[in-house]
Design an enzyme around this catalytic site. Structure first.
Site, PDB file in Angstrom:
ATOM      1  N   HIS A 204     -43.683  68.838   8.941  1.00 16.17           N
ATOM      2  CA  HIS A 204     -42.165  69.472   8.764  1.00 16.17           C
ATOM      3  C   HIS A 204     -41.455  68.636   7.625  1.00 16.17           C
ATOM      4  O   HIS A 204     -40.892  69.576   6.755  1.00 16.17           O
ATOM      5  CB  HIS A 204     -41.549  69.040  10.143  1.00 16.17           C
ATOM      6  CG  HIS A 204     -39.867  69.352  10.098  1.00 16.17           C
ATOM      7  ND1 HIS A 204     -39.347  70.471  10.297  1.00 16.17           N
ATOM      8  CD2 HIS A 204     -38.966  68.518   9.571  1.00 16.17           C
ATOM      9  CE1 HIS A 204     -38.060  70.501   9.971  1.00 16.17           C
ATOM     10  NE2 HIS A 204     -37.768  69.351   9.764  1.00 16.17           N
ATOM     11  N   GLU A 205     -41.665  67.403   7.316  1.00 12.73           N
ATOM     12  CA  GLU A 205     -40.986  66.884   6.458  1.00 12.73           C
ATOM     13  C   GLU A 205     -41.593  67.308   4.973  1.00 12.73           C
ATOM     14  O   GLU A 205     -40.928  67.296   4.118  1.00 12.73           O
ATOM     15  CB  GLU A 205     -41.161  65.306   6.534  1.00 12.73           C
ATOM     16  CG  GLU A 205     -40.424  64.734   7.925  1.00 12.73           C
ATOM     17  CD  GLU A 205     -39.051  64.966   7.951  1.00 12.73           C
ATOM     18  OE1 GLU A 205     -38.249  65.018   6.632  1.00 12.73           O
ATOM     19  OE2 GLU A 205     -38.432  65.383   8.877  1.00 12.73           O
TER      20      GLU A 205
ATOM     21  N   HIS B 130     -39.886  70.315   3.690  1.00 18.05           N
ATOM     22  CA  HIS B 130     -38.828  70.355   2.807  1.00 18.05           C
ATOM     23  C   HIS B 130     -39.293  69.845   1.527  1.00 18.05           C
ATOM     24  O   HIS B 130     -38.516  70.344   0.517  1.00 18.05           O
ATOM     25  CB  HIS B 130     -37.960  69.087   3.407  1.00 18.05           C
ATOM     26  CG  HIS B 130     -37.236  69.196   4.673  1.00 18.05           C
ATOM     27  ND1 HIS B 130     -36.392  70.448   5.054  1.00 18.05           N
ATOM     28  CD2 HIS B 130     -37.327  68.697   5.958  1.00 18.05           C
ATOM     29  CE1 HIS B 130     -35.879  70.256   6.107  1.00 18.05           C
ATOM     30  NE2 HIS B 130     -36.479  69.474   6.803  1.00 18.05           N
TER      31      HIS B 130
ATOM     32  N   GLU C  66     -34.220  73.742   7.848  1.00 16.76           N
ATOM     33  CA  GLU C  66     -34.916  73.235   9.026  1.00 16.76           C
ATOM     34  C   GLU C  66     -35.805  74.517   9.338  1.00 16.76           C
ATOM     35  O   GLU C  66     -36.911  74.124   9.917  1.00 16.76           O
ATOM     36  CB  GLU C  66     -33.948  72.743  10.168  1.00 16.76           C
ATOM     37  CG  GLU C  66     -33.172  71.475   9.749  1.00 16.76           C
ATOM     38  CD  GLU C  66     -34.069  70.264   9.344  1.00 16.76           C
ATOM     39  OE1 GLU C  66     -34.895  69.998  10.054  1.00 16.76           O
ATOM     40  OE2 GLU C  66     -33.777  69.745   8.295  1.00 16.76           O
TER      41      GLU C  66
END
Length: 278
Positions: A136-137, A140, A216
């Site tokens: 997930h990070e 970004h 997100e």
């Protein structure tokens, strides 16, 4: 721009202890994930956030080819901080067996059961779930969300300077607040940024929350495309539980105050994503 590099390198270590992530399965899987995405990972750290809070988190920092990833020790289920392995045993005082039997008399099996539950209870995520959170990070990073936020922040600062430059010599505004003869520059700053910018800041905050929530969802979808759907969902459930976060929120309140979507919205959205790799 300077502080973004100086803070994690020189200021943050003054307040928290950063240890390199020990060699093992987790480090191997993180390196493999970074290599598969061409992420220029240079160092992996674990910060002892458990000294002050049970809050779990992970973040990355660094410019261009000099990237670092930092994991909170509360995020890792099986992590033991360096130097704490035998601390409990070495500091404890041995109690004679007769005293232990006497102190436990009358309490029955509930005491032993409670002690056993306390010993086996864990917080944090297992290896696959931690990798899913980092997926997930890395989403970004892949979508340049940090860079976009920096550009927006700089634009906001320049806009604030521009508006102040247009209003700083408007005598009617300051006269309305009772400053007719003398209008010191500090008073001008206070009036413009405290009163004139109040509605502007509310609108800007609302728009930034919308953008942050969109980021997100994009990062979640990126992790799903890596095949981490179920592991990310279970990791989010654990993190919300460990952080004592409430999973449900009114949609209007959430849109105004939350920079991250509520848990249930994220779980539903992940169920609707169609992974590219599966």
């Amino acid at each position: 721009m300077v502080l973004l590099h100086i803070y994690p390198e020189f200021i943050a270590p003054l307040f928290d202890k950063y240890n390199p992530l020990p060699d093992g399965e987790l480090k191997t899987k993180i390196n493999e994930l970074a290599q598969s995405l061409d992420f220029p990972l240079q160092k992996l750290y674990v910060v002892e956030g458990s000294k002050r809070s049970a809050h779990s988190n992970a973040y990355m920092y660094g410019f261009h080819k000099n990237k670092r990833i930092v994991l909170f020790d509360t995020l890792l289920e099986d992590y033991t901080p360096v130097g704490r392995t035998d601390q409990t045993n070495s500091d404890s005082t041995e109690v004679p067996e007769s005293d232990r039997e006497e102190s436990n008399s009358g309490k029955g099996e509930d005491v032993n059961k409670t002690d056993k539950d306390c010993e086996t209870k864990k917080i944090g995520c297992n290896t696959e779930e931690v990798v899913a959170v980092l997926g997930h990070e890395l989403g970004h990073w892949k979508f340049s969300h940090m860079l976009k936020n920096i550009v927006i922040m700089q634009g906001s600062i320049l806009f604030s300077f521009f508006v102040f430059g247009q209003l700083m010599n408007n005598k009617q505004i300051f006269a309305a607040f009772g400053f007719i003869d003398q209008q010191p520059i500090l008073i001008r700053l206070y009036i413009v940024f405290s009163f004139i910018f109040s509605p502007i800041n509310e609108i800007e905050s609302f728009l930034m929350h919308i953008l942050s929530r969109r980021f997100e969802f994009q990062a979640d979808e990126f992790a799903v495309n890596l095949g981490k759907r179920e592991k990310l969902k279970s990791a989010l459930l654990k993190l919300f539980k460990d952080n004592l976060a409430f999973p449900v929120a009114d949609w209007m309140y959430s849109a105004r105050h939350y920079s991250h979507p509520p848990l249930l919205e994220r779980l539903r959205a992940m169920d609707q994503y169609k992974p590219k790799q599966e």
